[in-house]
Scaffold this motif. Sequence first.
Motif, PDB file in Angstrom:
ATOM      1  N   VAL A 160      27.060  31.491  46.055  1.00  0.00           N
ATOM      2  CA  VAL A 160      27.045  31.065  47.447  1.00  0.00           C
ATOM      3  C   VAL A 160      25.651  30.513  47.760  1.00  0.00           C
ATOM      4  O   VAL A 160      24.655  31.231  47.633  1.00  0.00           O
ATOM      5  N   ASN A 161      25.606  29.252  48.144  1.00  0.00           N
ATOM      6  CA  ASN A 161      24.338  28.602  48.502  1.00  0.00           C
ATOM      7  C   ASN A 161      23.271  28.789  47.418  1.00  0.00           C
ATOM      8  O   ASN A 161      22.120  29.119  47.710  1.00  0.00           O
ATOM      9  N   GLY A 162      23.653  28.615  46.163  1.00  0.00           N
ATOM     10  CA  GLY A 162      22.687  28.698  45.065  1.00  0.00           C
ATOM     11  C   GLY A 162      22.258  30.102  44.709  1.00  0.00           C
ATOM     12  O   GLY A 162      21.253  30.286  44.010  1.00  0.00           O
ATOM     13  N   GLN A 163      22.992  31.128  45.194  1.00  0.00           N
ATOM     14  CA  GLN A 163      22.642  32.515  44.863  1.00  0.00           C
ATOM     15  C   GLN A 163      23.900  33.249  44.419  1.00  0.00           C
ATOM     16  O   GLN A 163      25.013  32.942  44.855  1.00  0.00           O
ATOM     17  N   ILE A 171      23.222  39.841  47.843  1.00  0.00           N
ATOM     18  CA  ILE A 171      22.660  38.925  46.849  1.00  0.00           C
ATOM     19  C   ILE A 171      22.211  39.746  45.642  1.00  0.00           C
ATOM     20  O   ILE A 171      21.474  40.735  45.788  1.00  0.00           O
ATOM     21  N   GLU A 179      22.587  25.002  39.164  1.00  0.00           N
ATOM     22  CA  GLU A 179      23.786  24.180  39.060  1.00  0.00           C
ATOM     23  C   GLU A 179      23.548  23.077  38.040  1.00  0.00           C
ATOM     24  O   GLU A 179      22.443  22.553  37.934  1.00  0.00           O
TER      25      GLU A 179
END
Length: 189
Positions: A160-163, A171, A179
Amino acid sequence: MVQPLENVLAELDQQEEVQEVFAVVDLETAAEAQRRIAYFESRKTEIDSIIEKQIAPFLEKIEKIKMWGEEAKKEHIEKQAHYSNQLERYIREEVKKQLDAGKKPKKTIKLPYGSISLKKQQPKFTKDDLILFNYAKENGFVRVKEETDWAALKKQCQVVNGQLVDEFGVIVPGVEVVEQDEKFDLKLE
């Protein structure tokens, strides 16, 4: 009249050299690009085959020379082993004489071309792993290696959102998500 294969291949090579700009814009040009790749692949395979045929006689000669070398060295290896055994026997006798005389043995002898010595070695151990493991387990000599079960953790999480986020929305620390673009793959049949 049908042209010989060599002429057709030469013509294709010339066409490839003349045609400088080629762009894949539709299925037809994509198929043509793949055909060309298959052609170049077959040419590379053909060249590899020629290389192998050209190298084969040299490899046979190299093998023959190596075998000759091994055979030629046999006599010297045997003589070297003989003299090495003589030196080992000599130093062992010298150490025994010193021990018999009640002296601390000198286990190195310097000679004009180097030195000879006797060195203590660690003992060898032959182990029956199952019996040894059972003994070690009973007496506390087993270590347990802990490590992250990455496959199971990743299965329970989402990016989610690069985490990396677990199922509770937390997190996951210590993980950086990078990515990547889709990987191009080409299969020739």
